[in-house]
Design a protein around this motif. Structure first.
Motif, PDB file in Angstrom:
ATOM      1  N   GLU A  20      50.430   2.491 -57.838  1.00 21.08           N
ATOM      2  CA  GLU A  20      50.108   1.506 -56.803  1.00 21.08           C
ATOM      3  C   GLU A  20      50.637   1.943 -55.440  1.00 21.08           C
ATOM      4  N   VAL A  21      51.857   2.458 -55.406  1.00 25.89           N
ATOM      5  CA  VAL A  21      52.428   2.941 -54.141  1.00 25.89           C
ATOM      6  C   VAL A  21      51.570   4.072 -53.580  1.00 25.89           C
ATOM      7  N   LEU A  22      51.205   5.033 -54.409  1.00 29.25           N
ATOM      8  CA  LEU A  22      50.424   6.172 -53.933  1.00 29.25           C
ATOM      9  C   LEU A  22      49.051   5.756 -53.419  1.00 29.25           C
ATOM     10  N   ALA A  23      48.429   4.796 -54.070  1.00 34.25           N
ATOM     11  CA  ALA A  23      47.128   4.319 -53.605  1.00 34.25           C
ATOM     12  C   ALA A  23      47.234   3.717 -52.209  1.00 34.25           C
ATOM     13  N   LYS A  24      48.261   2.922 -51.972  1.00 37.39           N
ATOM     14  CA  LYS A  24      48.443   2.290 -50.664  1.00 37.39           C
ATOM     15  C   LYS A  24      48.909   3.284 -49.605  1.00 37.39           C
ATOM     16  N   ILE A  25      49.820   4.177 -49.985  1.00 31.85           N
ATOM     17  CA  ILE A  25      50.351   5.142 -49.025  1.00 31.85           C
ATOM     18  C   ILE A  25      49.286   6.156 -48.613  1.00 31.85           C
ATOM     19  N   SER A  26      48.399   6.512 -49.520  1.00 36.33           N
ATOM     20  CA  SER A  26      47.350   7.467 -49.152  1.00 36.33           C
ATOM     21  C   SER A  26      46.511   6.933 -47.996  1.00 36.33           C
ATOM     22  N   LYS A  27      46.312   5.633 -47.961  1.00 34.07           N
ATOM     23  CA  LYS A  27      45.575   5.027 -46.849  1.00 34.07           C
ATOM     24  C   LYS A  27      46.390   5.066 -45.555  1.00 34.07           C
ATOM     25  N   LEU A  28      47.713   4.892 -45.658  1.00 34.25           N
ATOM     26  CA  LEU A  28      48.561   4.951 -44.467  1.00 34.25           C
ATOM     27  C   LEU A  28      48.563   6.339 -43.845  1.00 34.25           C
TER      28      LEU A  28
END
Length: 108
Positions: free
Chosen positions: A75-83
């Protein structure tokens, strides 16, 4: 007697210190209960060599470390990839052996 450990994911971010709150919100949203930010003194990347600017601190970078379970890491990686589409930085993920795995679980 052997000490039993559990495998978790260790997420490391190298980001501008000014963007810490943006990335920390991702950990909070996902339910990663803790992280640590470490000050850096210099490095090199695609933009060349850099070092801490002690005069203004405007270009300071940090390394943020968080440990979580597999689901929390995904979940963190999915959100951070967008950042990373908006903010510069790098992320790495590795396995970590931990004691007390209940301390590193994301939201139930």
């Amino acid at each position: 007697m052997a000490i039993e450990t559990t495998t978790c994911k260790r997420i490391e971010l190298a980001i501008a210190k000014a963007h810490l709150r943006v990335f920390a919100r991702v950990f909070e949203t996902v339910g990663v209960s803790g992280w640590t930010a470490l000050k850096t003194v210099g490095g090199a990347g695609t933009s060349g060599v850099w070092q801490e600017d002690q005069l203004t601190g405007a270009e300071d970078h940090i390394v943020v470390i968080a440990i979580t379970d597999d689901k929390g890491a995904d979940e963190v990686l999915a959100k951070i990839s967008k950042l990373f589409e908006r903010y510069p930085g790098i992320v790495s993920v590795s396995e970590a052996q931990v004691l007390r795995p209940e301390r590193f679980a994301g939201k139930p």
